[in-house]
Design a protein around this motif. Structure first.
Motif, mmCIF file in Angstrom:
data_model
loop_
_atom_site.group_PDB
_atom_site.id
_atom_site.type_symbol
_atom_site.label_atom_id
_atom_site.label_comp_id
_atom_site.label_asym_id
_atom_site.label_seq_id
_atom_site.Cartn_x
_atom_site.Cartn_y
_atom_site.Cartn_z
ATOM 1 N N GLN A 165 109.744 -24.837 88.246
ATOM 2 C CA GLN A 165 108.423 -24.836 87.620
ATOM 3 C C GLN A 165 107.613 -26.018 88.113
ATOM 4 O O GLN A 165 108.120 -27.135 88.236
ATOM 5 C CB GLN A 165 108.544 -24.901 86.094
ATOM 6 C CG GLN A 165 107.227 -24.751 85.398
ATOM 7 C CD GLN A 165 107.366 -24.695 83.877
ATOM 8 O OE1 GLN A 165 108.447 -24.760 83.331
ATOM 9 N NE2 GLN A 165 106.252 -24.559 83.196
ATOM 10 N N LEU A 166 106.346 -25.731 88.388
ATOM 11 C CA LEU A 166 105.360 -26.758 88.717
ATOM 12 C C LEU A 166 104.351 -26.753 87.573
ATOM 13 O O LEU A 166 103.464 -25.894 87.523
ATOM 14 C CB LEU A 166 104.680 -26.448 90.050
ATOM 15 C CG LEU A 166 105.590 -26.446 91.278
ATOM 16 C CD1 LEU A 166 104.960 -25.682 92.426
ATOM 17 C CD2 LEU A 166 105.907 -27.861 91.694
ATOM 18 N N GLY A 167 104.519 -27.662 86.620
ATOM 19 C CA GLY A 167 103.646 -27.711 85.446
ATOM 20 C C GLY A 167 102.394 -28.518 85.706
ATOM 21 O O GLY A 167 102.126 -28.953 86.826
ATOM 22 N N LYS A 168 101.616 -28.744 84.661
ATOM 23 C CA LYS A 168 100.381 -29.521 84.794
ATOM 24 C C LYS A 168 100.664 -30.964 85.192
ATOM 25 O O LYS A 168 99.918 -31.558 85.956
ATOM 26 C CB LYS A 168 99.595 -29.515 83.478
ATOM 27 C CG LYS A 168 98.869 -28.241 83.215
ATOM 28 C CD LYS A 168 98.017 -28.376 81.972
ATOM 29 C CE LYS A 168 97.227 -27.101 81.726
ATOM 30 N NZ LYS A 168 96.347 -27.239 80.567
ATOM 31 N N ASN A 169 101.733 -31.525 84.634
ATOM 32 C CA ASN A 169 102.025 -32.933 84.895
ATOM 33 C C ASN A 169 103.519 -33.190 85.130
ATOM 34 O O ASN A 169 104.008 -34.291 84.921
ATOM 35 C CB ASN A 169 101.522 -33.808 83.742
ATOM 36 C CG ASN A 169 102.254 -33.516 82.444
ATOM 37 O OD1 ASN A 169 102.917 -32.496 82.299
ATOM 38 N ND2 ASN A 169 102.129 -34.412 81.491
ATOM 39 N N PHE A 170 104.251 -32.163 85.548
ATOM 40 C CA PHE A 170 105.689 -32.299 85.776
ATOM 41 C C PHE A 170 106.172 -31.237 86.758
ATOM 42 O O PHE A 170 105.454 -30.281 87.059
ATOM 43 C CB PHE A 170 106.470 -32.152 84.463
ATOM 44 C CG PHE A 170 106.403 -30.757 83.876
ATOM 45 C CD1 PHE A 170 107.333 -29.787 84.226
ATOM 46 C CD2 PHE A 170 105.393 -30.413 82.993
ATOM 47 C CE1 PHE A 170 107.261 -28.505 83.710
ATOM 48 C CE2 PHE A 170 105.308 -29.130 82.467
ATOM 49 C CZ PHE A 170 106.249 -28.181 82.822
ATOM 50 N N ILE A 171 107.386 -31.433 87.241
ATOM 51 C CA ILE A 171 108.092 -30.367 87.960
ATOM 52 C C ILE A 171 109.500 -30.270 87.387
ATOM 53 O O ILE A 171 110.077 -31.268 86.945
ATOM 54 C CB ILE A 171 108.135 -30.582 89.492
ATOM 55 C CG1 ILE A 171 108.869 -31.855 89.879
ATOM 56 C CG2 ILE A 171 106.748 -30.561 90.081
ATOM 57 C CD1 ILE A 171 109.081 -32.005 91.375
ATOM 58 N N ASP A 172 110.029 -29.067 87.349
ATOM 59 C CA ASP A 172 111.401 -28.834 86.911
ATOM 60 C C ASP A 172 112.264 -28.529 88.121
ATOM 61 O O ASP A 172 111.890 -27.697 88.960
ATOM 62 C CB ASP A 172 111.476 -27.655 85.936
ATOM 63 C CG ASP A 172 110.980 -28.010 84.551
ATOM 64 O OD1 ASP A 172 110.961 -29.208 84.206
ATOM 65 O OD2 ASP A 172 110.625 -27.084 83.791
#
Length: 137
Positions: free
Chosen positions: A75-82
């Motif tokens: 996941q590439l979130g708004k302010n993070f990556i998993d």
């Protein structure tokens, strides 16, 4: 080794099934915040200090690999990556994994790491990055 004539990725099996025609890296990064893209670039830079890794977009995630895949950006979130690190054993004595899930019917244990800042890749995480590369070979 077999090389896909479309994406030039090398595989151990001839005509190995993969998704080179369906997604490219730009598809995953399009519309993401500069911060998130920066985190992704930093993750790749950190891995490149250990080995000549490559990013392989799939339908739902970005696989990181050499001869085989050893980690996945899920996941590439708004302010993070998993990032998921699959290991054959559980490493529960750590401060970096938010959860560890066993894949049913296998001996694979997915270790989930969420990165908010570049500094989240610390010595502990680098150790698991090295371990994921060692498991790959």
């Amino acid at each position: 080794m077999w090389t896909c004539p479309i994406c030039a990725r090398e595989f151990t099996a001839t005509n190995q099934l993969h998704s080179c025609r369906e997604r490219n890296l730009g598809d995953f990064l399009a519309g993401k915040s500069a911060h998130t893209v920066d985190l992704f670039d930093h993750l790749i830079t950190e891995f490149l200090q250990l080995a000549p890794v490559k990013a392989y977009p799939t339908k739902s995630m970005i696989a990181l690999g050499l001869k085989t895949n050893f980690a996945y950006v899920t996941q590439l979130g708004k302010n993070f990556i998993d990032v998921v690190f699959p290991f054959d054993e559980i490493y529960d004595d750590n401060l970096c994994f938010a959860k560890i899930k066993t894949v049913p019917g296998t001996n694979q244990h997915n270790h989930h790491f969420r990165m908010y800042l570049k500094e989240d890749i610390n010595d502990e995480v680098r150790g698991f990055m090295r371990k994921s590369l060692e498991a790959e070979s």
